[in-house]
Write a protein that holds these residues in place. Structure first.
Motif, short mmCIF file in Angstrom:
data_model
loop_
_atom_site.label_atom_id
_atom_site.label_comp_id
_atom_site.label_asym_id
_atom_site.label_seq_id
_atom_site.Cartn_x
_atom_site.Cartn_y
_atom_site.Cartn_z
N ASN A 71 -2.35 -11.64 -82.02
CA ASN A 71 -3.26 -12.67 -81.63
C ASN A 71 -2.50 -14.03 -81.37
O ASN A 71 -1.95 -14.58 -82.32
CB ASN A 71 -4.37 -12.81 -82.29
N LEU A 108 -2.55 -17.90 -80.34
CA LEU A 108 -3.56 -18.94 -80.30
C LEU A 108 -2.83 -20.08 -79.55
O LEU A 108 -1.84 -20.47 -79.55
CB LEU A 108 -3.59 -19.62 -81.66
N SER A 159 -3.65 -23.71 -77.98
CA SER A 159 -4.26 -24.99 -78.49
C SER A 159 -3.75 -26.25 -77.60
O SER A 159 -2.75 -26.21 -76.82
CB SER A 159 -3.98 -25.68 -80.06
N THR A 218 -12.49 -20.27 -78.32
CA THR A 218 -13.00 -20.36 -79.78
C THR A 218 -13.95 -21.63 -79.64
O THR A 218 -13.76 -22.57 -78.98
CB THR A 218 -11.92 -20.36 -80.75
N LYS A 250 -9.99 -23.75 -78.41
CA LYS A 250 -8.72 -22.91 -78.41
C LYS A 250 -8.90 -21.90 -77.70
O LYS A 250 -10.11 -21.23 -77.45
CB LYS A 250 -8.03 -23.08 -79.60
N ILE A 275 -7.70 -17.80 -77.53
CA ILE A 275 -7.00 -16.55 -78.29
C ILE A 275 -6.67 -15.36 -77.41
O ILE A 275 -7.77 -14.92 -76.60
CB ILE A 275 -7.79 -15.93 -79.50
N THR A 305 -4.98 -11.47 -77.10
CA THR A 305 -4.91 -10.36 -77.86
C THR A 305 -4.08 -9.25 -77.11
O THR A 305 -4.50 -9.05 -75.98
CB THR A 305 -6.09 -9.62 -78.52
N THR A 309 1.48 -23.38 -78.93
CA THR A 309 1.15 -21.92 -79.19
C THR A 309 1.47 -21.52 -80.57
O THR A 309 2.53 -22.19 -81.18
CB THR A 309 1.81 -20.91 -77.92
N ILE A 320 -1.11 -15.87 -84.97
CA ILE A 320 -1.99 -15.37 -86.11
C ILE A 320 -1.38 -14.47 -86.92
O ILE A 320 -1.39 -13.27 -86.55
CB ILE A 320 -3.28 -15.25 -85.59
N ARG A 377 -12.93 -15.33 -86.89
CA ARG A 377 -12.65 -15.78 -85.32
C ARG A 377 -11.83 -14.67 -84.50
O ARG A 377 -11.88 -14.61 -83.27
CB ARG A 377 -11.54 -16.78 -85.40
N VAL A 378 -11.10 -13.68 -84.97
CA VAL A 378 -10.55 -12.52 -84.36
C VAL A 378 -11.21 -11.05 -84.43
O VAL A 378 -10.73 -10.14 -83.97
CB VAL A 378 -9.13 -12.39 -84.74
#
Length: 251
Positions: A32, A34, A36, A72, A76, A78, A80, A103, A106, A201-202
């Motif tokens: 994952n 992330l 931002s 999110t 942000k 995510i 995958t 970036t 996770i 969150r994932v």
């Protein structure tokens, strides 16, 4: 390897991208990434999904490996994937649709953590890391030594974070096979599936009942069963052996 001046913390000298690319040699779950807003106090606005998709397709030549994309509540994105090359390309993004971004990965789904006990404090963490890598063929992401202030003990526990999710029962170090156990520091429990293996969150699983572990609505009317240890209690019980076994605190 990079170590702190106090030699209580050691971090891999490899970049995040290098470590991600080495995942191909390990077992792991979904990667994952992330994304931002580069301005820490700002969110990424809700972009038109077609515009965002076109941007990703243009910048990431392994975009077909992306399995999921979501925003999110913290503003942000995510993304995958199970493709380390695709993940590394995503980590290289500096802008998303003209928005400067930062970036990160996770780590929960792609690393595992364990404790080594009674490691001599006179032995540097770099030496410990080299010994573990040489004898066990693992890729160490970071290590942390637990030494309390004004403590005169000559040994201390060392927390090791390694690349890949599987953990063997033992690690060979200095001609000995030391038994290890999974380490969860202040366990964070997913409030959807009630596992401790990833943050909420994932999680993409269907929410379950914390009492019986099944999918249903309304008041639970069946006997309690923990989805983690299979015991006769809810998954949120503080008496769960799984939580007690993995909850280790250090002052």
């Amino acid at each position: 390897m990079q170590t702190s001046p106090s030699e209580k913390f050691l971090k891999s000298g490899k970049s995040t991208n290098e470590l991600i690319l080495r995942l191909g040699q390990n077992e792991y779950e979904d990667i994952n990434i992330l994304i931002s807003n580069a301005e820490s106090n700002s969110k990424i606005p809700q972009l038109n999904p077609f515009t965002l998709q076109s941007f990703i397709k243009d910048k990431i030549n392994r975009h077909t490996s992306i399995q999921n994309m979501k925003f999110t509540r913290q503003g942000k994105i995510i993304l995958t994937t199970q493709d380390p090359v695709c993940a590394a390309q995503l980590l290289n993004l500096e802008t998303v649709v003209n928005i400067p971004v930062s970036t990160n990965v996770i780590w929960e789904n792609i690393t595992s953590r364990f404790l080594l006990y009674d490691i001599p404090t006179k032995v540097s963490l770099i030496e410990v890391a080299e010994e573990l890598t040489r004898n066990n063929g693992i890729e160490i992401v970071e290590m942390r030594r637990f030494v309390k202030q004004n403590n005169t003990r000559e040994t201390s526990p060392v927390l090791v974070t390694k690349l890949g999710t599987p953990l063997p029962g033992n690690m060979k170090i200095w001609f000995t096979n030391q038994k290890i156990q999974s380490f969860i520091d202040r366990p964070r429990q997913c409030v959807k599936c009630y596992s401790f293996m990833h943050p909420s969150r994932v999680c993409e699983k269907t929410p379950i009942c914390p009492s019986c572990g099944e999918i249903h609505s309304g008041i639970c009317q069946v006997p309690q069963k923990c989805i983690n240890c299979q015991g006769e209690h809810s998954a949120t019980s503080r008496c769960c052996p799984f939580i007690l076994r993995n909850k280790t605190s250090w002052n």
